[in-house]
Design a protein around this motif. Structure first.
Motif, PDB file in Angstrom:
ATOM      1  N   THR A  91      33.073  46.319 -58.660  1.00  0.00           N
ATOM      2  CA  THR A  91      34.135  47.310 -58.528  1.00  0.00           C
ATOM      3  C   THR A  91      33.945  48.464 -59.500  1.00  0.00           C
ATOM      4  OG1 THR A  91      35.666  45.561 -57.868  1.00  0.00           O
ATOM      5  CG2 THR A  91      36.633  47.637 -58.585  1.00  0.00           C
ATOM      6  N   ASN A  92      33.503  48.179 -60.723  1.00  0.00           N
ATOM      7  CA  ASN A  92      33.375  49.202 -61.761  1.00  0.00           C
ATOM      8  C   ASN A  92      31.972  49.783 -61.843  1.00  0.00           C
ATOM      9  OD1 ASN A  92      36.006  48.604 -62.380  1.00  0.00           O
ATOM     10  ND2 ASN A  92      35.479  47.184 -64.041  1.00  0.00           N
ATOM     11  N   GLY A  93      31.114  49.490 -60.858  1.00  0.00           N
ATOM     12  CA  GLY A  93      29.737  49.969 -60.937  1.00  0.00           C
ATOM     13  C   GLY A  93      29.624  51.475 -60.883  1.00  0.00           C
ATOM     14  N   ILE A 151      34.461  35.984 -60.395  1.00  0.00           N
ATOM     15  CA  ILE A 151      35.365  37.044 -60.857  1.00  0.00           C
ATOM     16  C   ILE A 151      34.570  38.105 -61.612  1.00  0.00           C
ATOM     17  CG2 ILE A 151      37.276  37.554 -62.424  1.00  0.00           C
ATOM     18  CD1 ILE A 151      38.469  34.872 -61.690  1.00  0.00           C
ATOM     19  N   ALA A 152      33.618  37.670 -62.462  1.00  0.00           N
ATOM     20  CA  ALA A 152      32.817  38.622 -63.225  1.00  0.00           C
ATOM     21  C   ALA A 152      31.983  39.509 -62.308  1.00  0.00           C
ATOM     22  CB  ALA A 152      31.921  37.869 -64.205  1.00  0.00           C
TER      23      ALA A 152
END
Length: 461
Positions: A358-360, A351-352
């Motif tokens: 996704t937020n990169g 999950i991490a």
């Protein structure tokens, strides 16, 4: 649901008058129930089948003249009457007086109920006399009576259903008693539970007016049902009260709980009178431990009328507050049998990594309202500023010089013809007339669109 307007035969003013013409029946019909296909009220109702036979009548499923399903109740006290060649008559001279009293009571109370409207009381369409007896046409209620429901679907009898059944029944009885009418036949087979969880009170064949003791008639038929009727209804000299209907309702709830009716009213009274314990005492003591509702049921089922609730409103006021339905707990997801149990660290790591991936491309920063004003580069702003162009899309490098040139150009009123130069007369005769030079401001347009010349025919090209 469509209802027909009330139509009561004129014979109601004299229920013992001559009957209407015999209905369309077979020539010989020596049986209790009307046969399938029998027609009543000049063909307005056609019998489809008999549903149930009670102490005071027979209930049929029928169709009306609009092809709607209805229920027709026939006054037929089987203990004192019989059907011969389609006609209902007393079994003998000894039953004639009682039979007339039953008919009179049936018609009078049916007429009153036909004018009563309540969400928990079955609507009445028509009341009429035929075949030596009387009939009530009512709405067809799609549901099961509590007797059938308890026998065929006991899982539907839940504490919530019993609570709702009690409250709706009390609302119907409170309205009925307010109209001065006692039902006298409250029992599981006369209470219908619909698919919409709505209770409907039916079968008013035993109903009677609430009268003082000195106004009671010895001819009044006795209406009792073992297990549900209190002991006072077994004696014609006793007055029927609202508490009598409440006793029968409490007995109905006991049936829903245990599947059997309570001990009869006379048996309970006889036991207590002879110093024995109430046969219902142990059962009621067990029930009251389940819910406060059963405390009120036990009181309504008291042997003596003075110990019961006097009115349906009193019972309603004693009931506990209705609680909101409790949501069913969500099912807990269990790991499949044989699956590894040490997946939690791996799951958290996965999950991490998905969140980081996704937020990169996101840049952390303050909210827009808190961000500082951006620094503006004049040179970059000048480079990005759009260049002005003239009418023909040509870029203008020096806007001020171009504007000054346009302001200094000579102008004239385009609505007036341009002045012509003086030409000698001989030249004017020998030289074709040409157009005056266009104004300076129009030179560029001529170059763009081409100069207009005269065609041989004189038309402009």
């Amino acid at each position: 649901m469509l209802h027909q307007s009330l139509s009561v035969a004129p014979l109601l003013s004299d229920p013992l008058a001559a009957d209407l013409p015999v209905s369309d029946l077979p020539e010989v019909c020596d049986q209790d129930e009307l046969p399938c296909g029998a027609r009543l009220l000049q063909g307005q109702y056609q019998i489809e089948q008999a549903l149930i036979a009670g102490g005071f009548g027979i209930t049929y499923l029928a169709r009306d003249s609009l092809d709607r399903r209805v229920v027709v109740k026939e006054c037929f006290p089987g203990e004192i009457c019989e059907r011969v060649a389609g006609q209902v008559r007393p079994r003998g001279p000894a039953q004639l007086r009682t039979y007339k009293a039953v008919l009179r009571s049936f018609l009078r109370e049916a007429h009153l109920l036909a004018r009563s409207q309540h969400p928990n009381i079955v609507p009445v369409h028509q009341v009429f006399r035929e075949n030596g007896t009387a009939y009530i046409a009512m709405d067809f209620i799609d549901g099961l009576d509590l007797l059938t429901l308890r026998e065929t679907a006991p899982a539907r009898i839940t504490p919530q259903m019993i609570d709702s059944c009690l409250r709706q029944s009390l609302a119907a009885l409170d309205f009925l008693h307010g109209q001065g009418i006692l039902h006298r036949d409250i029992s599981p087979d006369n209470l219908i539970w619909t698919s919409a969880d709505r209770l409907m009170l039916i079968d008013f064949g035993a109903a009677c007016p609430i009268l003082p003791d000195d106004a009671r008639s010895a001819d009044e038929p006795m209406a009792v049902k073992d297990g549900y009727s209190p002991h006072e209804l077994y004696d014609r000299s006793n007055a029927a009260r609202a508490a009598s209907d409440l006793y029968a309702l409490a007995a109905t709830l006991v049936f829903l709980r245990r599947g059997e009716p309570p001990v009869t009213g006379p048996e309970r009274l006889s036991a207590v009178t002879h110093g024995a314990a109430d046969p219902m005492e142990a059962l009621l003591a067990e029930a009251v431990t389940e819910s406060p509702l059963w405390h009120t049921v036990a009181r309504a089922l008291s042997i003596l009328p003075k110990d019961r609730f006097a009115t349906a409103q009193d019972w309603l006021a004693a009931l506990p507050q209705e609680s909101a339905p409790v949501a069913a707990p969500r099912p807990r997801l269990e790991a499949p049998a044989g699956a590894p149990t040490d997946l939690q660290p791996q799951l958290l790591s996965r999950i991490a990594s998905l969140v980081a991936e996704t937020n990169g491309n996101l840049t952390a920063g303050l909210p827009k309202v808190l961000q500082p004003e951006p620094v503006i580069d004049p040179e970059a702003e000048a480079r990005n500023k759009p260049k002005p162009v003239d009418l023909f899309g040509q870029p203008i490098s020096d806007l001020q010089a171009w504007l000054s040139e346009q302001d200094s150009a000579p102008r004239r009123d385009l609505r007036k013809p341009a002045p012509r130069a003086a030409v000698p007369a001989d030249q004017a005769r020998s030289t074709p007339q040409t157009e005056a030079a266009p104004a300076r401001g129009l030179l560029s347009l001529n170059r763009f669109f081409g100069k207009r010349t005269a065609s041989p025919s004189g038309s402009a090209s």
